[in-house]
Design a protein around this motif. Structure first.
Motif, short mmCIF file in Angstrom:
data_model
loop_
_atom_site.label_atom_id
_atom_site.label_comp_id
_atom_site.label_asym_id
_atom_site.label_seq_id
_atom_site.Cartn_x
_atom_site.Cartn_y
_atom_site.Cartn_z
N ASP A 1 0.86 -1.19 0.00
CA ASP A 1 0.00 0.00 0.00
C ASP A 1 0.89 1.23 0.00
N ALA A 2 0.88 1.96 -1.12
CA ALA A 2 1.70 3.17 -1.26
C ALA A 2 0.81 4.39 -1.05
N THR A 3 0.73 4.84 0.19
CA THR A 3 -0.16 5.93 0.55
C THR A 3 0.36 7.25 0.00
N GLY A 4 -0.50 7.96 -0.72
CA GLY A 4 -0.11 9.25 -1.29
C GLY A 4 0.74 9.14 -2.53
N ASN A 5 0.79 7.97 -3.14
CA ASN A 5 1.65 7.74 -4.30
C ASN A 5 1.17 8.52 -5.52
#
Length: 806
Positions: A748-752
Motif C-alpha cells: 500500500d503506497a499511501t499518497g503515491n
C-alpha cells in the motif's frame, strides 16, 4: 474455513494398447481427457497422492474472475528486439500458435511488427529470444486462394494490415489481404485450433509447410489419410551452427522431431503433396505421401462466400499417435469458441493472482501484459498420459511422469534466474518443484545441468555460468524441496568441480563448456586465454554460483563444502583492479589486460553482452565487500551516480537488471526510487516497441513486474527483496492457499503519484520498519507493507549499509 474460486485441470485416464514409434523406438501410451472448469472448493484442498496409479487432480489457483485479460496487449514487444509471441497459447503452453512474418534470413524472431507479410501460422515458438539463425517456428499452416499453387515462403506469404489484426490471451486473428481470408487461432497446451473464413473461391487451399523453420529442415514425412486427416512429422536442427560444432557419432545437438495430426472440419475437394527443391518445387496432386526435407501438403476446397474451414492440430514430440491423443484429450469435440473461452478463463485465473489499483491506463496495460508474458515460460511438454520426450543425452527418448510435469524452453537460465524464477515462487509456487525436477531430469539423462533448456537433443550451450544452480538454490532456501535432494546436491556440486568441453575452441571456453573451467577452480579466475570475450563475466558469475551452492551446503549440514564454496565465492575480487576501480580482465599469469577502457563494448572486451561499467556491479552475494572495495558508501554512491548519469545503465539486458537497487545497500534508497521509477516510465510502454530488449522467456517482463510492485530480488537464493517505490497505489498478491497460509500480501503506497515517488516511512503489519528489504517468509505470511510516499527524498532507509539483506 474459507472458500476460494479455483480453476482446475484434471487428467483422467483410460487404457489402450502401447505401440512403438518407428523413428526412435519410443514406448507410447494412452491419453488423458483435459477439462478446464471453474468451481468452488474448500481450502485446504486434497493434495497429490503419489501412491496411486490415477494421476492427481491438478489445481490451478484462481483467486478471482475479473476479466483482466482485457488489459493485456500481446502486441507489446513485437517491434524491435522484444521478439515476443503475439499468437494464441495457454499459460506455459507447449503449443504457441502464432504468425510468422517475413523477418529475413538468420532472424531469431518469428514475428516482427514492422514486417509487411505473414508467412503463415506455426505451432512452436520461443518467447523473446536473442541471437540469430536459430529457433523453432515448426509445422506451418496458411490458408490461400488463387489459380497458382505456391509452396515457398516467398510465394505464399501474404500482405496484412495491423488494422485488421487482433490479439488477446488465447486468441489471434488477421485478414490475409492477398487471399481475402480471415485466419483465427486459439490453442490448448498441446494442440492448435485454426478457423479460416474464405471468400467464394474454386481454388481455396490450406497449405502445410514442414520445411518452414527458424533453424534448418532436415527430414520429414506427410501422410494424407482419407479426406479429412493429414499427419506427419518434421525433423529440424534448431541451432544449425552449434550442431555443426558439437555433433559426434550417434549423438546430435539441436535435433528436434515435431509430430502433428491435423483434422479438417470437412472433406477435401482436392489434395496433394510437394517438395521444395533447390530449383523448382515438385508438385504432386493427388499424391498422399511424401518424405524428405522441405516438404509439405495441401488440402483444396471450393468455398462459398464467408465459408469457414476449421483445422484442429495436435502437436507432439513423441509420435503421430501421441499427437492424435493430445488432440482428442484437449480439444475433442469442443468448438473453436469453447476452446477460446477456456483459454481466456485459464489466463484470467493466473492474471487474477495480482491486483493493482492506481496508475494510468497505459501502466495497467503494461503491467498485465508483463504478467501475461511472465507465464509463457517454462513450457509444459508433458503430453497426454504423462509422456514427454527429452534429449539431453544427444539421442533422446520418451519418459513417463503421470503425476508430475516436465518443463523446458526456459531460454535462458542466465536470464530467468534473476527475475522470472524468484517471481514464480510468489505467484506460481505450484511450478517450482516440477521445474527443479525437470532440471534434475536433464542432469540424470545427459550428465550435466543445462545452461539454457530447449526441446532438442544435446545441450544448447547458450550463455555462461551455471545458472540452474541459483534456480535450485533459490527454491531450496525458500522451502521448495519436493525433489531428490541428493540428486540436487550432486548436480550443483558437479557443475562447480567438473567441466566438459568436447570441442577445443581456444579463447571460447565459455561458449561451449558445461560445468566450471579448471582454470577458475585452480587459479581463482578465468583468464582472457580461456575466453577472449567474456572472462570477467565468467569469474563473477561462477563466484555467485559458488555462493549459491554454499547456501544449499549449509542447509544440508555439509559444513566443509559450505566453507569451500564460501571461499570460492570471494573469487570475484581477483578481477577487481583498485587502480582502475573496475573489474578488469587478466592474462593467465595474472597480469592485467591493457589497454583498458571500461566503456568498451567490443566483442573481445572480456564481458558478456556488456562492459566493465556494467559487470563491475555483479557481486550480488557480497555487495558489502564490493562497497568496501570501491571505498565505502559515499564512493559507491558516487560511482553509481556516474554510471547512471553517463548512460551506462542498460535496461534492455540482464547484467544491468539489479544495479538500480544497489543504492539501498549504501544508504541512498531515494536514488534507487528515482532511477527505478524513471526507467519504468520511459523504457516500458504500451506500444509494439514497448520492451527495451529481448523478453528472454519473460525475464524482462518479470523485471518490470517486480520493480513496478516495489520489490526486487537482487540476490536470488538469499530470500530477500529490496524495497523501492511502487508504480501503483496498491498491489495485492493473492497467495495460493495450497502453498501459503497468508491469504494476501498487500503493498500500500499511501499518497503515491508521479511526483510523490519517494518513500517517507514504512510499516509492516502496522510495525515501523527502517530497513530497505523484506523477506520471502514475510511476504508469504500475508499482511500489508505500507509505504508513505512524498515528493522529496527522506531519511527512510538511509545509512542502511549492511542492513539491506545481503
Amino acid at each position: 474455513m474459507r472458500t476460494d474460486l479455483l480453476s482446475w485441470i484434471r487428467f483422467g485416464g483410460r487404457d489402450s494398447d502401447r505401440r512403438r514409434d518407428r523413428r526412435r523406438g519410443l514406448c507410447l501410451g494412452c491419453g488423458w481427457s483435459l477439462v478446464l472448469t471453474i468451481m468452488l472448493v474448500t481450502s485446504p484442498a486434497t493434495g497429490c497422492d503419489e501412491s496411486v496409479d490415477e494421476p492427481p487432480e491438478r489445481i490451478v489457483f484462481c483467486p478471482g474472475d475479473e476479466d483482466l485479460a482485457a488489459f493485456v496487449d500481446p502486441m507489446i514487444g513485437t517491434r524491435g528486439s522484444g521478439n515476443v509471441v503475439p499468437g494464441a497459447l495457454v499459460p506455459h503452453g507447449m503449443v504457441k500458435l502464432s504468425p510468422d512474418t517475413n523477418a529475413g534470413e538468420n532472424s531469431v524472431d518469428a514475428y516482427e511488427h514492422s514486417n509487411d507479410k505473414i508467412e503463415g501460422f506455426s505451432h512452436t515458438h520461443l518467447q523473446g529470444p536473442g541471437g540469430a539463425s536459430n529457433g523453432y517456428s515448426h509445422i506451418l499452416f496458411i490458408p490461400t486462394t488463387g489459380a497458382t499453387l505456391l509452396t515457398t515462403e516467398e510465394g505464399y506469404a501474404s500482405t496484412f494490415s495491423h488494422d485488421e489484426e487482433e490479439a488477446s490471451p488465447g486468441y489471434y486473428s488477421v485478414r490475409l489481404l492477398d487471399y481475402d481470408v480471415v485466419a483465427e487461432l486459439t490453442a490448448t497446451g498441446h494442440a492448435g485450433y485454426h478457423r479460416y473464413t474464405f471468400p467464394q473461391s474454386d481454388t481455396a487451399r490450406v497449405l502445410i509447410d514442414l520445411g518452414h523453420s527458424r533453424g534448418e529442415s532436415w527430414d520429414g514425412e506427410v501422410k494424407i489419410e482419407g479426406d479429412r486427416i493429414i499427419s506427419g512429422f518434421g525433423e529440424y536442427n534448431v541451432h544449425p551452427v552449434l550442431g555443426l560444432i558439437m555433433d559426434e557419432d550417434e549423438k546430435t545437438t539441436g535435433q528436434s522431431v515435431v509430430y502433428f495430426y491435423a483434422r479438417f472440419s470437412r472433406p477435401f475437394d482436392s489434395f496433394g503433396t510437394f517438395k521444395n527443391r533447390s530449383t523448382d518445387p515438385l508438385l504432386q496432386p493427388d499424391v498422399r505421401t511424401v518424405s524428405g526435407a522441405r516438404i509439405g501438403a495441401w488440402a483444396g476446397y471450393a468455398t462459398t462466400a464467408r465459408e469457414q474451414i476449421e483445422v484442429q492440430v495436435g502437436i507432439s514430440f513423441v509420435s503421430v499417435d501421441q499427437a492424435q491423443r493430445n488432440l482428442a484429450s484437449e480439444i475433442g469435440e469442443r468448438s473453436f469458441d469453447t476452446v477460446h473461452t477456456e483459454a481466456r478463463a485459464h489466463w484470467n485465473c493466473l492474471l487474477n493472482r495480482i491486483h493493482i489499483e492506481g496508475g494510468s491506463a497505459e501502466e495497467k496495460t503494461v503491467f498485465y501484459t508483463a504478467l501475461y508474458h511472465s507465464y509463457f515460460a517454462p513450457a509444459d511438454y508433458t503430453e497426454a498420459d504423462g509422456y514427454f520426450f527429452s534429449g539431453a543425452d544427444g539421442v533422446g527418448e520418451t519418459f513417463h511422469w503421470p503425476q508430475r510435469r516436465f518443463y523446458t524452453d526456459d531460454w535462458c537460465a542466465w536470464d530467468t534466474f534473476r527475475t522470472s524464477r524468484p517471481l514464480a515462487t510468489l505467484i506460481e509456487p505450484e511450478l517450482i518443484d516440477d521445474v527443479v525436477r525437470s532440471y534434475l531430469h536433464l542432469y540424470r539423462q545427459g550428465g550435466w545441468l543445462p545452461k539454457c533448456t530447449w526441446h532438442a537433443t544435446g545441450y544448447s550451450r547458450v550463455m555462461i555460468g551455471n545458472h540452474a544452480v541459483p534456480m535450485i538454490a533459490d527454491a531450496y532456501v525458500k522451502g521448495f524441496r519436493d525433489y531428490d535432494l541428493n540428486d540436487a546436491w550432486a548436480a550443483i556440486h558437479k557443475s562447480a568441480v567438473e567441466e566438459t568441453l568436447e570441442v577445443a575452441y581456444p579463447t571460447l571456453c565459455g561458449y561451449l563448456n558445461l560445468g566450471t573451467p579448471p582454470e577458475y577452480i585452480e587459479n581463482g579466475f578465468v583468464s582472457q586465454d580461456c575466453d577472449l570475450t567474456q572472462s570477467v563475466s565468467m569469474t563473477l558469475e561462477y563466484a555467485y554460483n559458488d555462493w549459491c551452492i554454499a547456501q544449499v551446503a549449509q542447509g544440508m549440514g555439509k559444513e566443509a563444502d559450505y566453507q569451500t564454496f564460501m571461499t570460492r565465492a570471494g573469487y570475484w575480487a581477483n578481477h577487481w583492479n583498485p587502480d582502475t576501480g573496475f573489474m578488469q580482465p587478466r592474462e593467465e599469469d595474472g597480469t592485467w589486460i591493457e589497454p583498458f577502457d571500461p566503456a568498451d563494448n567490443s566483442d573481445g572486451n572480456g564481458y558478456c553482452e556488456a562492459n566493465a561499467w556494467i559487470y563491475t556491479w555483479f557481486v550480488p552475494h557480497d555487495i558489502d565487500g564490493l562497497i568496501a572495495s570501491v571505498g565505502g558508501d559515499a564512493s559507491f554512491i558516487a560511482k553509481l551516480d556516474q554510471f547512471f548519469t553517463d548512460g551506462h545503465f542498460d535496461s534492455s539486458n540482464e547484467p544491468s537488471f539489479h544495479v538500480p537497487f544497489l543504492y539501498n545497500y549504501a544508504g541512498a534508497p531515494h536514488r534507487a526510487q528515482e532511477v527505478v521509477r524513471q526507467t519504468l516510465a520511459t523504457d516500458f510502454t504500451a506500444e509494439p516497441g514497448g520492451l527495451p530488449g529481448n523478453d528472454d522467456a519473460g525475464a524482462t517482463s518479470a523485471w518490470y513486474l517486480l520493480a513496478a510492485m516495489g520489490i526486487f530480488p537482487v540476490t536470488p537464493a538469499d530470500t530477500t527483496y529490496q524495497i523501492v517505490s511502487p508504480v501503483f497505489n496498491r498491489v495485492t498478491i493473492a497467495l495460493d492457499p495450497l502453498w501459503y497460509d497468508g491469504g494476501t500480501f498487500v503493498i500500500d503506497a499511501t499518497g503515491n503519484s508521479t511526483d510523490n515517488r519517494y518513500i517517507q516511512s514504512a510499516t509492516l503489519n502496522g510495525a515501523a520498519i527502517h530497513r530497505t528489504w523484506i523477506t520471502h517468509d514475510e511476504i508469504v505470511a500475508g499482511g500489508t507493507l505500507t509505504l508513505t510516499m512524498g515528493a522529496q527524498p527522506s531519511t527512510w532507509g538511509s545509512g542502511s549499509g549492511s542492513d539491506s539483506g545481503n
